[in-house]
Write a protein that holds these residues in place. Sequence first.
Motif, PDB file in Angstrom:
ATOM      1  N   ASP A  79     -23.866 101.076  49.930  1.00  0.00           N
ATOM      2  CA  ASP A  79     -22.928 102.901  51.220  1.00  0.00           C
ATOM      3  C   ASP A  79     -21.711 101.986  51.195  1.00  0.00           C
ATOM      4  N   TRP A  90     -10.539 101.642  42.972  1.00  0.00           N
ATOM      5  CA  TRP A  90     -11.272 100.319  43.554  1.00  0.00           C
ATOM      6  C   TRP A  90     -12.674 100.870  43.241  1.00  0.00           C
ATOM      7  N   HIS A 105     -24.423 101.463  63.704  1.00  0.00           N
ATOM      8  CA  HIS A 105     -23.117 101.513  62.901  1.00  0.00           C
ATOM      9  C   HIS A 105     -23.134 103.055  63.112  1.00  0.00           C
ATOM     10  N   GLU A 156     -24.689 103.740  59.336  1.00  0.00           N
ATOM     11  CA  GLU A 156     -25.760 103.573  59.078  1.00  0.00           C
ATOM     12  C   GLU A 156     -26.989 104.634  58.674  1.00  0.00           C
ATOM     13  N   LYS A 157     -27.523 104.128  58.051  1.00  0.00           N
ATOM     14  CA  LYS A 157     -28.515 104.853  56.705  1.00  0.00           C
ATOM     15  C   LYS A 157     -30.217 104.490  56.772  1.00  0.00           C
ATOM     16  N   PRO A 165     -23.651  94.983  48.694  1.00  0.00           N
ATOM     17  CA  PRO A 165     -22.153  94.750  48.731  1.00  0.00           C
ATOM     18  C   PRO A 165     -21.120  95.143  49.958  1.00  0.00           C
ATOM     19  N   PHE A 166     -21.964  96.874  50.677  1.00  0.00           N
ATOM     20  CA  PHE A 166     -20.861  96.713  51.859  1.00  0.00           C
ATOM     21  C   PHE A 166     -22.381  97.689  52.822  1.00  0.00           C
ATOM     22  N   GLY A 169     -22.780  97.224  55.850  1.00  0.00           N
ATOM     23  CA  GLY A 169     -23.274  97.422  57.377  1.00  0.00           C
ATOM     24  C   GLY A 169     -23.980  96.359  58.135  1.00  0.00           C
ATOM     25  N   SER A 170     -24.549  97.763  58.935  1.00  0.00           N
ATOM     26  CA  SER A 170     -25.788  97.024  59.591  1.00  0.00           C
ATOM     27  C   SER A 170     -26.815  96.180  59.299  1.00  0.00           C
ATOM     28  N   ARG A 194     -17.311  92.982  54.976  1.00  0.00           N
ATOM     29  CA  ARG A 194     -16.477  92.983  55.928  1.00  0.00           C
ATOM     30  C   ARG A 194     -15.918  92.284  56.912  1.00  0.00           C
ATOM     31  N   GLU A 195     -16.965  92.956  57.704  1.00  0.00           N
ATOM     32  CA  GLU A 195     -16.320  93.180  59.436  1.00  0.00           C
ATOM     33  C   GLU A 195     -17.679  91.895  60.180  1.00  0.00           C
ATOM     34  N   TYR A 253     -19.972  93.568  62.278  1.00  0.00           N
ATOM     35  CA  TYR A 253     -21.626  94.420  61.612  1.00  0.00           C
ATOM     36  C   TYR A 253     -21.999  93.156  60.665  1.00  0.00           C
TER      37      TYR A 253
END
Length: 228
Positions: free
Chosen positions: A38, A67, A163, A166-167, A189-190, A192-193, A212-213, A216
């Motif tokens: 996501d 990207w 998040h 969030e899903k 790779p992304f 999130g929560s 990345r963060e 999270y």
Amino acid sequence: MSSLTPYFENETLTLYQGNALAVLETLPDGCCDALITDPPYMLGAKSTYDSKARCGNWADMENSAHWYAAWMKEGKRVLKPSGWLLSFCNWRSLPVFMLATVRAECPTHSLLVWDKDIMGAGMCLRPSYEFVLFMGMPEAVIANRRQKDIITCRWTYNRRKLHPVEKPVELLERLIALTTRPGDTVCDPFMGSGSTGKAALLLGRKFVGVEREPEYCAIAAGAMGVEA
Ligand SMILES: C[S@@+](CC[C@H](N)C(=O)[O-])C[C@H]1O[C@@H](n2cnc3c(N)ncnc32)[C@H](O)[C@@H]1O
């Protein structure tokens, strides 16, 4: 699995805090059975934030497509020939995703509509759905041939708030069950929560996640029941 130091690692779970593309580039060929993710929908796209430019800004979209194609190519490389690459997107980001799938040579098999069973906030029609693009590697097959391309699953944002986007874990469980078997490895790779990772572990899959963060990443680790 990678030359980078994981944020957390055990037999079933590997988490990295860092840049998705940089981590994917260090993973071996064919190490994952599904990449279910996501990503941010529109990187730096003025049209997302500037109401005067709601028609879109093609230069921004081109940058985003470049990207998306870069991480999709790496995603393809880390998948087995039977693997699936699934990505969330919405109506605004869909054209950019489609351009990226062509550039990354990712064959698109289906476009699933996720009916969120809510009315979102909006200046025009009230948004109530998002998409999940299904991209299959050459030997990919779907576990349940009777699955329709619409899934209704209530968006749980107001209840959990880990998040902003969030899903639902329940939706991720359905996507994972469709594309993998117990013991398989799922990558996000992304993350999130960490909804994808939580769903993968609940279904007896292994999980590799990147965020990345730092904040999270810690939340995702907590959602998967571990502390780094
Ligand atoms: C749409 S959110 C994912 C939400 C997640 N599905 C959930 O249920 O919580 C995308 C995530 O990607 C992270 N992200 C953005 N750019 C990144 C990058 N280059 N590498 C790794 N993570 C990134 C963001 O910090 C954000 O948490």
